[in-house]
Design a protein around this motif. Structure first.
Motif, mmCIF file in Angstrom:
data_model
loop_
_atom_site.group_PDB
_atom_site.id
_atom_site.type_symbol
_atom_site.label_atom_id
_atom_site.label_comp_id
_atom_site.label_asym_id
_atom_site.label_seq_id
_atom_site.Cartn_x
_atom_site.Cartn_y
_atom_site.Cartn_z
ATOM 1 N N ASP A 17 -4.341 -47.119 60.135
ATOM 2 C CA ASP A 17 -3.203 -47.421 59.270
ATOM 3 C C ASP A 17 -2.698 -46.178 58.544
ATOM 4 O O ASP A 17 -1.846 -46.273 57.659
ATOM 5 C CB ASP A 17 -3.581 -48.490 58.248
ATOM 6 N N ARG A 19 -0.757 -43.642 59.427
ATOM 7 C CA ARG A 19 0.663 -43.322 59.555
ATOM 8 C C ARG A 19 1.509 -44.233 58.672
ATOM 9 O O ARG A 19 2.479 -43.792 58.047
ATOM 10 C CB ARG A 19 1.100 -43.433 61.020
ATOM 11 N N LEU A 20 1.151 -45.526 58.623
ATOM 12 C CA LEU A 20 1.902 -46.442 57.770
ATOM 13 C C LEU A 20 1.862 -45.989 56.316
ATOM 14 O O LEU A 20 2.867 -46.047 55.602
ATOM 15 C CB LEU A 20 1.329 -47.857 57.880
ATOM 16 N N LYS A 21 0.709 -45.512 55.886
ATOM 17 C CA LYS A 21 0.562 -45.136 54.478
ATOM 18 C C LYS A 21 1.283 -43.831 54.159
ATOM 19 O O LYS A 21 1.964 -43.728 53.145
ATOM 20 C CB LYS A 21 -0.925 -45.050 54.110
ATOM 21 N N VAL A 22 1.138 -42.850 55.011
ATOM 22 C CA VAL A 22 1.739 -41.558 54.679
ATOM 23 C C VAL A 22 3.253 -41.571 54.861
ATOM 24 O O VAL A 22 3.957 -40.732 54.292
ATOM 25 C CB VAL A 22 1.110 -40.408 55.495
ATOM 26 N N THR A 23 3.775 -42.518 55.650
ATOM 27 C CA THR A 23 5.231 -42.617 55.817
ATOM 28 C C THR A 23 5.856 -43.610 54.848
ATOM 29 O O THR A 23 7.077 -43.780 54.842
ATOM 30 C CB THR A 23 5.581 -43.034 57.258
ATOM 31 N N GLY A 24 5.022 -44.264 54.030
ATOM 32 C CA GLY A 24 5.558 -45.189 53.044
ATOM 33 C C GLY A 24 5.985 -46.524 53.603
ATOM 34 O O GLY A 24 6.680 -47.299 52.919
ATOM 35 N N THR A 25 5.584 -46.851 54.814
ATOM 36 C CA THR A 25 5.979 -48.127 55.412
ATOM 37 C C THR A 25 4.934 -49.227 55.223
ATOM 38 O O THR A 25 5.201 -50.380 55.560
ATOM 39 C CB THR A 25 6.280 -47.955 56.909
#
Length: 731
Positions: A17, A19-25
């Motif tokens: 998860d 990528r979801l966290k670092v992209t704010g999604t």
């Protein structure tokens, strides 16, 4: 049966998860887009004890955009049924707006609902509340304690009297607050008699059952959704009053309601690690072998609930001695109810016990590591059970070697670098290996992908990733073809996401469900005349990369995709279960650590800087080394806060927390965090659970504060028995 290849478990993989966290999604509780949502702001009591006389809402209701103001004057009566399946402590939980009583400063006394957040905030300031106020009892030293919880083995008083070496020490620990980066927030929506909430929680099933009992609903009429939690440290382990307020406001207005606590409100709207006063008397012979310890413990709780934690266990199991007595008293105060915070109970007790052991080592002229070695028990002397594993001696040895313990000067103030006094300290740590009943649903699709569902949480340790690793290996799939879903009460139930029990409990359920599905696929293949595996011994078949094959003849096999498609199967499913401990335990289950610290103390100013830290852990099987490293960094950083920075200050006149913000309640920042290293001993604990894990989140925190305190003594010669250690205490 041939063991499954282990490609994912034990590998240092990045978070699924991430990528979801670092992209704010990644969507947290307050970020879900719920059509028509309006905003709620709580009005907090400005007194610490008394009752509400009147609530003037005229100005608030006249403000543009305000829909409703709810208080004890107009709130409907709620059932508030008993909830046995909860983390609520014994007592009578706070019933929002159900009477005029004010039990603590900051208690919700009203809520304003408006079409915009700004309107709700402004209108909350327009609500006029008059009180009949009394002086609250908020001082641990001035309130009367409850009857103690006691433990004893042998005769501690006789053992103390006969001991050649005796010490009588009193320690104090300040209240600590969780202060996770995500504030507590709830969105509530009613669809007829069905309630859906998006909530920051570490236990979706617990929030579901609490809301069901408060509103008199069947549990299946409440759905709780919490896919991401921005840190918790224990603060989300129960359903707090603001969640009920949001649901009540949504029902009364007929609109979805979003309620987000301010940073200030989190200091009295959610729990905290309680303050302690802890007297420890110990006796030993002149070689340092312990003969007796007597523990007298006082801890704050609220006036309406009795919160307790496992503060007694370390004094019972950490060291060998024939005589132990313990008395643990809660002190009811006019405060909100405390709650578990990282390393609950164990971290508190370890500060006292490990500081006292260091004091004893100094008094006798014995190396602190050697003193602990001399008092290592052969079994759990509180239960007379053998330890499932206990490699604390190895933790000491590895830690001393890796940290360079031989460079420590045994005499305080013996190392100096300019204005800085340099010291080293160490401490042992222990934490219970908790496990509980859990379920997980596993679905293997015909396209060779898998989905695993469980109503677990992930407040940061990496549940998505570690459970995917277990599932991938058990199914013989790659990480990218497995999806693990959590944070929804519609999924199979799991225990709270706390107490370091998630990996052991949920992971074991995931393992069971995946094993079932894999075995069903193997049975399908060996019974299918068109399969290359027809007639093969099922026990000789393994799965790797989504392909079933015999272990000794990898060329003989086929993929899940071909097998299921040919047999007209769209999926294979199973419900994995883990029942947790059943009946009497045959072993004593704990994780252990040895923590080492080096500090520098400014000789003139008393400023403490932690220069480096090392933790060595006997924590069973490590599913994800990368996540484990992260856990150690987080746990040690939290321990630095407890040791040197964190405490709340209460104005005893009205119960107000003076420093209820991140400007005055200090937590470690990057400049406070030193070089941190973690070493995990290879091994597993198959007696504890099928995965062989012990849990990591708690034990990495336990022992940090006393290691730092002991290093401060070694640097300065000043023994500080009160946390946090401040510059004032060292000048």
């Amino acid at each position: 049966m041939s063991p499954q290849p282990q490609a994912a478990v034990g590998a240092p993989l990045s978070r699924v998860d991430g990528r979801l966290k670092v992209t704010g999604t990644a969507r947290y509780a307050a970020e879900h887009d719920v059509d028509g949502a309006v905003h709620a702001v709580i009005v907090d009591a400005s007194i610490g004890r008394g009752r509400v006389i009147s609530v003037d809402t005229r100005a608030a209701l006249a403000h543009p955009g305000v829909l409703k103001v709810i208080s004890c004057r107009n709130a409907p009566k709620l059932p508030y049924r008993d909830n046995a399946a909860s983390n609520n402590p014994p007592g009578r939980r706070l019933r929002v707006f159900q009477d005029e009583k004010v039990l603590f400063h900051g208690q919700p006394v009203a809520v304003v609902v408006a079409t915009t957040l700004e309107a709700a905030q402004h209108a909350a300031g327009l609500v006029g509340v008059r009180y009949d106020a009394g002086r609250p009892a908020t001082d641990l030293d001035e309130a009367e304690a409850d009857e103690p919880t006691a433990y004893a083995r042998g005769n501690a008083e006789a053992g103390l009297r006969s001991a050649p070496v005796r010490m009588d020490l009193t320690y104090r620990m300040a209240r600590n607050h969780h202060n996770a980066i995500e504030p507590h927030a709830t969105i509530a929506r009613w669809d007829g008699d069905t309630l859906t909430v998006w909530d920051k929680t570490q236990w979706v099933v617990g929030t579901q059952t609490e809301l069901a009992t408060v509103f008199g609903l069947p549990p299946e009429s409440v759905r709780v959704i919490s896919p991401f939690v921005g840190g918790g440290f224990g603060s989300g382990l129960r359903c707090w009053p603001h969640v009920v307020v949001a649901a009540l406001a949504a029902r009364e207005t007929g609109r979805p309601v979003k309620l987000v606590l301010t940073r200030k409100q989190q200091y009295f709207g959610t729990g905290f690690r309680p303050a302690y006063r802890y007297r420890l008397r110990l006796g030993s012979d002149r070689s340092g072998r312990l003969r007796a310890m007597a523990h007298e413990i006082d801890a704050e709780t609220s006036s309406y609930e009795t919160f307790t934690e496992s503060v007694l266990a370390p004094g019972q199991v950490l060291y060998s001695m024939p005589n132990v007595s313990q008395a643990y008293r809660t002190v009811p105060l006019d405060v909100n109810t405390p709650l578990y915070m990282r390393g609950p109970g164990y971290a508190t007790a370890s500060f006292v016990i490990e500081s006292a052991m260091d004091e004893l080592a100094h008094k006798l002229g014995i190396d602190p590591v050697e003193l602990r070695q001399r008092n290592e028990p052969a079994q759990d002397e509180s239960t007379n059970l053998p330890f499932s594993t206990r490699r604390l001696r190895e933790c000491y040895t590895v830690g001393a070697r890796e940290f360079g313990w031989h460079r420590r000067g045994p005499e305080p103030r013996s190392r100096r670098e300019g204005d800085w006094l340099i010291g080293m300290g160490m401490a042992a740590g222990v934490y219970d290996t908790a496990r509980n009943t859990a379920q997980a649903r596993v679905r293997l699709n015909a396209d060779g992908t898998a989905v695993v569902d469980a109503a677990a949480s992930d407040m940061g340790p990496g549940t998505y990733t570690s459970q995917t690793q277990v599932a991938a290996d058990a199914l013989g799939l790659t990480m990218r073809t497995v999806t693990f879903r959590l944070g929804d009460s519609l999924y199979p139930p799991t225990p709270p996401h706390g107490g370091s029990m998630t990996m052991a409990s949920v992971g074991s359920a995931v393992l069971d469900g995946c094993d079932q599905v894999r075995r069903r696929a193997i049975e399908l293949a060996v019974g299918d005349r068109e399969s290359p595996l027809y007639g093969a011994d099922a026990n000789d078949i393994v799965v790797r990369g989504g392909r079933l094959h015999t272990e000794n003849s990898p060329a003989r096999g086929e993929t899940y995709r071909s097998l299921l498609t040919r047999n007209g199967r769209s999926r294979l499913e199973a419900l994995g279960t883990f029942t947790g401990p059943s009946g009497e335990e045959r072993h004593s289950f704990y994780a252990y650590n040895a923590t080492f610290a080096e500090v520098a103390v400014d000789a003139a100013l008393g400023l403490v800087r932690v220069r480096r830290m090392l933790g060595v852990y006997d924590a069973g099987r490590i599913i994800s080394p990368k996540l484990a490293e992260s856990q150690a960094i987080g746990g040690i950083t939290g321990g630095i806060g407890t040791a040197l920075l964190e405490h709340t200050v209460t104005d005893h006149r009205d119960g107000r927390i003076v420093n209820a913000d991140l400007a005055d309640y200090l937590v470690p920042v990057n400049a406070d965090v030193p070089d941190i290293r973690a070493v995990y001993l290879d091994g597993e604990d198959r007696e504890a659970d099928p995965l062989g894990v012990k849990g990591l989140g708690e034990v990495v925190h336990v022992g940090v504060a006393p290691a730092i305190a002991n290093a401060v003594f070694n640097a300065t010669g000043r023994r500080v028995r009160e946390l946090p250690i401040t510059a004032e205490s060292l000048i």
